[in-house]
Every structure is written in C-alpha cells, then in structure tokens.
Design an enzyme around this catalytic site. Sequence first.
Site: not given
Length: 324
Positions: A98-99, A174, A197, A199, A228, A231
């Site tokens: 994700r980075q 998304d 969506k 965020r 988590t 979403t």
Amino acid sequence: MSYSNLKLFSLSSNHELAQKVAKEIGIELGKVSVGAHSDGETVVHIDESVRGDHVFILQSTSDPVNDNLMELLIMMDALRRASAASINIVLPYYGYARQDRKARAREPITSKLVANMLQIAGADRLITFDLHAPQIQGFFNIPVDHLMGSPLIAEYFRRQLVSAGDDIVVVSPDHGGVGRARKLANFLKAPLSIIDKRRPRANVAEIMNIIGDVQGKKCILIDDMIDTAGTITLAANALKELGATEVYASCTHAVLSGPAIERINNSAITKLVVLDTIEMPEERQSEKIVQLSIAHLLADAIIRIHERRPLSPLFELHLPSEQI
C-alpha cells in the site's frame, strides 16, 4: 515425476499453505530451522544441502510484517551463500504494497524499498498474488509472476450462485477496484456496479453513491484485501439498503486486523470468500468466512516455472471440486 533439483522451503508466516503446495507437487518441504537470539535477532539455518538446486521459498510478509520480511531476507542470503542455482520467492501476500507512491511530501515509497532488498538479497524471480498496486511489478528488474485470485473466486460463485440461476451483479467497492471487479464480472458473465466512496481519513470510508442497478439482485463485492473491514461492510450495508437480496463479499488477502471480524459479523454480508495467502488464526475466523486455497495454483506455477513452461493457462484455472 521426479523433481530432484527442485526444493520448496517454508518459513514462519504460512506453513500450512506451504505443506499443501508441497503435497500438490509431490515433494517434501525442505528442512530449515528458524529461531532467535536472546536479543531478538532472527537466526536461520538450512538443514540440508541446496547446492545446485532451484529453490522456492514460500513466505507471506503479513503480520508480524517486519519479522517475516527479515526471515525471508536472511533465508535468501543463506541460500545464496550455500550455492543454490536459483532463488525464487513465493510471496502470496506482499507486505508494504500500500506504500507504492508518495501521497504526501516527505513520504517513502516502501514497496520499492522492499523490492530493492529482495533483489539485493539474491532473488531471481518473484511469484505473488493480486498486488495492491500492480505497478509494483515495475519496481523489480527480475521476472515477476503476478497471479490472480479472481478465477478461483469466480469459480466458487459460479458453482454456488450462477449455476442456481440467481440474478447477480458484481460490485466494486471503489473506483480503484473497477478493473478487478470487471474481471470477475467477465468470468461470471454478470453486470458491474461501482460504489463511489470518499475517505475522510485512513481506515475510514463513507459511502456516497452506487452506480448501477442492485435492487432484487445478489451482489458480489470484490477487493484485493480486507484490513479493518470498514469499506467492505459499509458497502454491503448500503447495497442491502438499496434493495439487494443478499450481499456476498470476496478478497484475495484477508488481513482482518482490529475490529474486522466484529464488523463482518454485524454486517449485511452473507458470506465472505477469501484466499489463504495469509494464515487465519482462530481469533480471525467466523462462520461467515469461507477460505479457498491457492495451493493448487501455486504448485502448478512452480512446476511450470521449473519446467520452463508458460503460466498463461493459470489465469483460466478452475477451482478443484473438493473446495466447493
């Protein structure tokens, strides 16, 4: 068939999957000892000769991410110094994916740093699944085999829903996941809807609008990972409120951190279908979660690479019937 110069090793993160892959290939897992010094330093010792062997290491860099990454790097260094003919990394889940870009000033691109470390440690090839950002493949100067989980997920839903004549629609949670959802929709010959969506901050998502018709249909949400579960559960609840008869969710990587399980259990999701790229301890299990194995697909990929055959047929793979 004999694979005398092919060896598969497993470290700490996904030993159960590695055992399944070894069984599919018809070999025993390689012998390796992993431990730690009293100060926490990782210690790896290869307990058999690998000289001249084509070695595959299966290790997801999932939680604990840094420990699993260091294990992998140290194992690779040991293999290189032990004269392995090739070192092939099987990374079902690529931590730090994700980075992949600088979203703000003075931020690192950690997924590129991980790619650099893997190559410096001696990787000759990377096999991975559904990268969060597919362009991470370009961070490497070695072959990267980027496998997809959507054929496995599609086959599950084809047998469970499509064959029963249910009216289904595939939904992307998304805009960024539209390509992934479109692939699943094409596999299932189903229409596609998109959730718009916004965020406001990390790990918090707000449903704004749903593009497409979901009323009276069974919806299948698909994402690359669920962390988590904010979403995916908000999306499921919104679809249900708009008239969906049932909402199913699916992902390749079940990270399921923090309140994920509680959110899933309390949501409108009927079933969550995930792959076993990340081990799922008991506290992350739920009656709503169905886990499919990628072992057959990985074993086929390893054999094809070892025999220098193309991997393209794997993108049409059908799920073994015993998993249904």
